[in-house]
Write an enzyme that holds these catalytic residues in place. Structure first.
Site: not given
Length: 483
Positions: A74, A149, A173
């Protein structure tokens, strides 16, 4: 090959039936053919260099269980050679001089990095529509959001663009995008995974974790990912564990707490049906359902959206255009440079949360909002403490609905916030939580996955992973992949 689990890939690599270089090329080809916008930065030469080093370790029989296995990170974790943007214009071309601890741990284990994954800007969002680089599409239904997210991480694993990905969870998330994309994700106990090199959103809530195909995969990843880090003041000093150690324990006598507050108005019937079916499956495995109450569930949203923005307003003050990142071109003085840089560099949602956070920390409002929110946070943690006297694990839905369409909630941030009602409390209490696939929606949502949330007591990740693993041994939701 792209559909295999981490343990299956590891076995093939150790037996020399495939090389790390061949595996990396296969996934790089899939990434190149994808149109999901899940990856922000791919560098084939860097990836293949790591793959060559992994093949050398494998040839010398010096490999770890994950050597040669591909992974993607990420873009909230800083990386030395790949760009580190946090999904924001203000860091669009930032190159970090060091690796985040999590990235370095996987690199030391010999894993091969495929690239950086799209995410909501500074991890602020529930749909991955807040990224400066555009939204990620859900591979099950490209009209739908992938969740956020960590939407890039979940979408990439679901689409088999990578067998594993790192992610972060501040208010859900990891779990919510894992649920929306039909993959497995775990948020460990706060402090389990180092936050060093993880671009901060809300420091008392942020926690890194893995997203993969199965609970067993997540256990293998946690074996490398966790551990004390003296460079992180929030890192917990505990002996390293083998998270695969309990994966074959039966569930006879397991007490599953089912919060009545999770099955009330607002929960869609299609999600409830899938979750109820999963609970019935656990009963067949020998578990017992226990009715419990988490009475402060409804307060999680206002508490979270006071505390998290307050911490964000402090953490994001470092992005001012002076030392690194984007700087506005035209300004008259230092204050004007600050104002224009932050106005042009930050997206709308980030600016909204900074303003809310600054307000609740300001003189005259600190006691009324921030201190009060921290008091209620303690009550939320007490709810869990009391619940775990009656049960061993808590189960329920991850989200009140399946994934919504791209753009549906773009103009209504509060509607986005309400979608986190079942995940926020886990972060506020610092507990470990998981999402595993347990079904699909109905009618027009028949291709949109549903996730089952598992919440455990502090440092109970090994048990959580076994509970998830036992379910995945008798169901096939986690084996299904989008067309």
């Amino acid at each position: 090959m792209h559909t295999k689990t981490l343990s299956e890939l590891s076995t093939l690599l150790q037996a020399k039936q495939i090389s790390a270089t061949e595996l990396a090329k296969l996934f790089l080809k899939r990434i190149g053919d994808s149109q999901l916008n899940a990856f922000l930065h791919v560098d084939e030469s860097l990836t293949l260099k790591q793959a060559e080093l992994a093949d050398e370790r494998l040839a010398r029989n010096e490999a770890t269980p994950l050597t040669g296995v591909p992974i993607a990170h990420k873009d909230i974790f800083v990386t030395k050679d790949w760009r580190s943007t946090a999904g924001s214009k203000i860091l669009a071309n930032y190159a970090s001089p060091f690796n985040a601890t999590v990235v370095q741990k996987f690199q030391d284990a010999g894993m091969v990095m495929l690239g950086k994954l799209n995410c909501d800007e500074f991890a602020m969002g529930s749909s991955n529509e807040n990224s400066y680089f555009g939204p990620v599409m859900n591979p099950w239904d490209t009209k739908a959001v992938p969740g956020g997210s960590s939407g890039g991480s979940a979408a990439a694993v679901a689409a088999r663009l990578t067998p594993a990905a790192t992610a972060t969870d501040t208010g859900g998330s990891i779990r919510q995008p894992a649920a929306f994309c039909g993959v497995t994700g775990i948020k460990p106990t706060y402090g389990r995974v180092s936050r060093f090199g993880m671009i901060a959103y809300a420091s008392s809530l942020d926690q890194g974790g893995p997203i993969a195909k199965t609970a067993e995969d997540c256990a293998l990843l946690l074996n490398e990912m966790t551990g004390f880090d003296p460079r992180d003041s929030t890192s917990v000093e505990r002996k390293n564990e083998d998270y695969t150690r309990d994966l074959n324990k039966p569930l006879d006598g397991l007490r599953i707490g089912v919060p009545r507050e999770y099955f009330s108005e607002g929960l869609s019937s299609e999600v409830e049906q899938a979750v109820r079916n999963a609970l019935s499956e656990y009963e067949k495995l020998g578990a017992k359902l226990v009715d419990i109450s988490l009475k402060n569930t409804a307060l999680c949203i206002p508490v979270y959206y006071v505390i998290a923005p307050a911490e964000a307003s402090s953490n994001l003050s470092r992005f001012d255009g002076v030392r690194y990142g984007f700087r506005a071109e035209n300004y008259t003085d230092l204050q004007d440079m600050y104002r224009k840089t932050r106005s042009e560099g930050f997206g709308e949602e980030v600016q909204r949360r900074i303003l809310v956070g600054t307000y609740v920390l300001s003189h005259g409002y600190y006691d009324a909002y921030y201190i009060q929110a921290q008091r209620i946070r303690r009550l939320i943690a007490e709810d869990y403490k009391n619940a775990f006297r009656e049960c061993d694990v808590i189960m329920g839905p991850v989200s009140p609905t399946v994934a919504w369409n791209l753009g549906d909630k773009a103009d209504d941030p509060v509607a986005n916030y309400l979608g986190d009602i079942f995940t926020l409390s886990t972060n506020l209490a610092g507990l470990p939580g998981m999402s595993i696939p347990c079904g699909f929606g109905q009618g027009e949502h028949a291709k949109r996955p549903v996730g089952l949330q598992l919440t455990g007591n502090y440092f109970d990740e090994a048990r959580l992973l076994n509970i998830a693993h036992q379910y995945q041994k008798v169901t096939d939701w986690h084996l299904r992949s989008p067309a």
